[in-house]
Scaffold this active site. Structure first.
Site: not given
Length: 500
Positions: A301, A267, A398, A191
């Site tokens: 990231c 992750e 983040e 996906k």
């Protein structure tokens, strides 16, 4: 949805309709969903294409195709050498179509076209070839079993793997997950992010051309609460590999636990520190820090968004960092002179701007940037804050955008303490000429990857993953294949053996 099979015989098809090109054709299988969604060009906000939207029923079709291919198909039963040949052929096709694939990711995700051609596409082909080379080297061990027995282990493919990938590196994330799964002999259902489905659909097409059997690679574009949730909770999916936010990672773990206790690797997010010591070459340190924060418009990231600079060079560093940010050209990612393109979509654009406002409201000092730029599209200026405290939102959460938090430290011990002062632990950077400092800090920082006097130094052979809330499991390296394998022990009685 997409697949390597589009024959309408129960295997998912690949399909999209390009709204921007009325003369282009579309291909649809009998499993084409009735609903579509838009994918937009972040340079302008205009619609690029209408994509078939997969829901639970479509995910069921794709998983059924993958299960059929795993239980009765050729792929898991091929020799590793045969799988390797097909994977290398797919790598050849990625290289042959590098220009158009880079253009797809550029238009869909706002990624720099030039870097797509020279970094993303070659790296994807390299990843495929790395694991193609590993496909015929998967084996178990002979065991020294006590008594009149002999034993050995088998490493077998885990089965059907669900892959859910983010929008910031559509190509690399696709092959980061799919390549080791293919090498192991698994079948996959992917996906892609709803913001960036185009290249994943094209890879399903190229896989078909490369000779990947029907049902081995299935692509189901759609949204997290529908297609993603259906995949992560599916009783016939044996493993989920996910890259994305910690919040969604937690949801996926809960779905896996409630369904069939499938294997999960995550992750997740990061808030990586970049630590610059007094002995560093300031110009080099500024260059690395600028790259670490603003590369890919901060949508990465491992972005080194918390920059800690030792007090002896702090003032000089700040001055040069501001100058570098002002010279970092923001513009059309298809322009070779551009350093930074637009944020991926309006939602992310507004999210980053909101964090910038939070930083100002919490007392951080905005030195440069902080505003949208351009007449249209989702462009934001490279942004630098100083006077940032460890408990501020912009130092803890983040942002996933071009925002640098610059902070000062005195001692090595203080730098280590500050670097670890976050719930994340994905990566870290160290800039120093002192080997003892480099070794001490590398051992002390709680992060899955530590770069010394460099940043973004990735390689297929180097395992990649996080500590703490940055997740668990590893991509890259031979260790990544293990999460797509099961170990079986086989013990055989040898009652007449003279050796016992």
């Amino acid at each position: 949805m997409g697949s390597t099979g589009d024959s309408g015989n129960g295997k998912a098809g690949w399909w999209c309709r390009r709204s921007s090109s009325p003369s282009s054709s579309s291909t649809a299988s009998s499993s084409t969903p009735s609903r579509t969604f838009e994918t937009r060009d972040p340079r302008t906000g205009d619609v690029l294409a209408h994509i078939a939207e997969a829901d639970k029923a479509d995910v069921d079709i794709a998983v059924k195709a993958a299960r059929e291919a795993f239980e009765h198909g050729k792929w898991p039963r091929m020799s590793g050498y045969e799988r390797s040949r097909v994977m290398n052929k797919l790598a050849d096709l990625v290289e042959q179509h590098a220009d158009e694939l880079a253009a797809l990711d550029g238009a869909d995700a706002g990624k720099l076209l030039t870097l797509g051609k020279i970094i993303d596409m070659p790296a994807a082909a390299q990843m495929l070839r790395y694991y193609a080379g590993a496909a015929d080297k998967i084996h178990g061990e002979s065991l020294r079993v006590a008594g009149k027995y002999q034993g050995y282990t088998l490493k077998e493919p885990i089965g059907v793997v669900g892959v859910i990938i983010p929008w910031n590196f559509p190509t690399m994330m696709f092959f980061l997950k799919v390549s080791p799964a293919l090498a192991a002999g698994c079948t996959v259902v992917v996906k892609p992010a709803e913001q960036t489905p185009l290249s994943a659909l094209y890879y399903a097409h190229l896989a078909k051309l490369a000779g990947v059997p029907d049902g081995v690679i299935n692509v189901v574009p759609g949204f997290g609460p529908t297609a993603g949730a259906a995949l992560s909770s599916h009783m016939d999916v044996d493993s989920i590999a996910f890259t994305g936010s910690a919040e969604i990672g937690r949801t996926i773990m809960e779905s896996a636990a409630r369904s069939n206790l499938k294997n999960v690797s995550l992750e997740l997010g990061g808030k990586s520190p970049m630590i610059v010591f007094d002995d560093a070459d300031v110009d080099m340190a500024v260059s690395l820090s600028t790259l670490a924060v603003f590369f890919n418009k901060g949508e990465i990231c491992v972005a080194g968004s918390r920059v800690y600079v030792q007090e002896g060079i702090y003032d000089e560093f700040v001055k040069k960092a501001v100058e570098a940010a002002k010279n970092w050209k923001v513009g059309d990612p298809f322009d070779a002179a551009t350093n930074m393109g637009p944020q991926v979509d309006k939602v992310q654009f507004e999210r980053v701007l909101k964090y910038i406002e939070i930083g100002k409201n919490e007392g951080a000092t905005l030195l440069t940037g902080g505003k949208p730029t351009g007449d249209k599209g989702y462009y934001i200026e490279p942004t630098i804050f100083v006077d940032v405290k460890e408990d501020m939102t912009i130092a803890q959460e983040e942002i996933f955008g071009p925002v640098m938090s610059l902070m000062k430290f005195k001692t090595v011990e203080e730098a280590i303490e500050k670097a670890n002062c976050t719930k994340y632990g994905l990566a870290a950077g160290i800039v120093t000429k002192n080997l003892n400092i480099a070794n001490m800090v590398s051992r002390s920082v709680r992060a899955g990857t530590v770069w010394v006097n460099c940043y973004f130094a990735f390689d297929p052979d180097a395992p990649f993953g996080g500590f703490k809330m940055s997740g668990f499991g590893r991509d890259q390296g031979m260790v990544a294949i293990d999460k797509y394998l099961q170990v079986k022990s086989v013990i055989t009685a040898v009652p007449d053996s003279p050796w016992y």
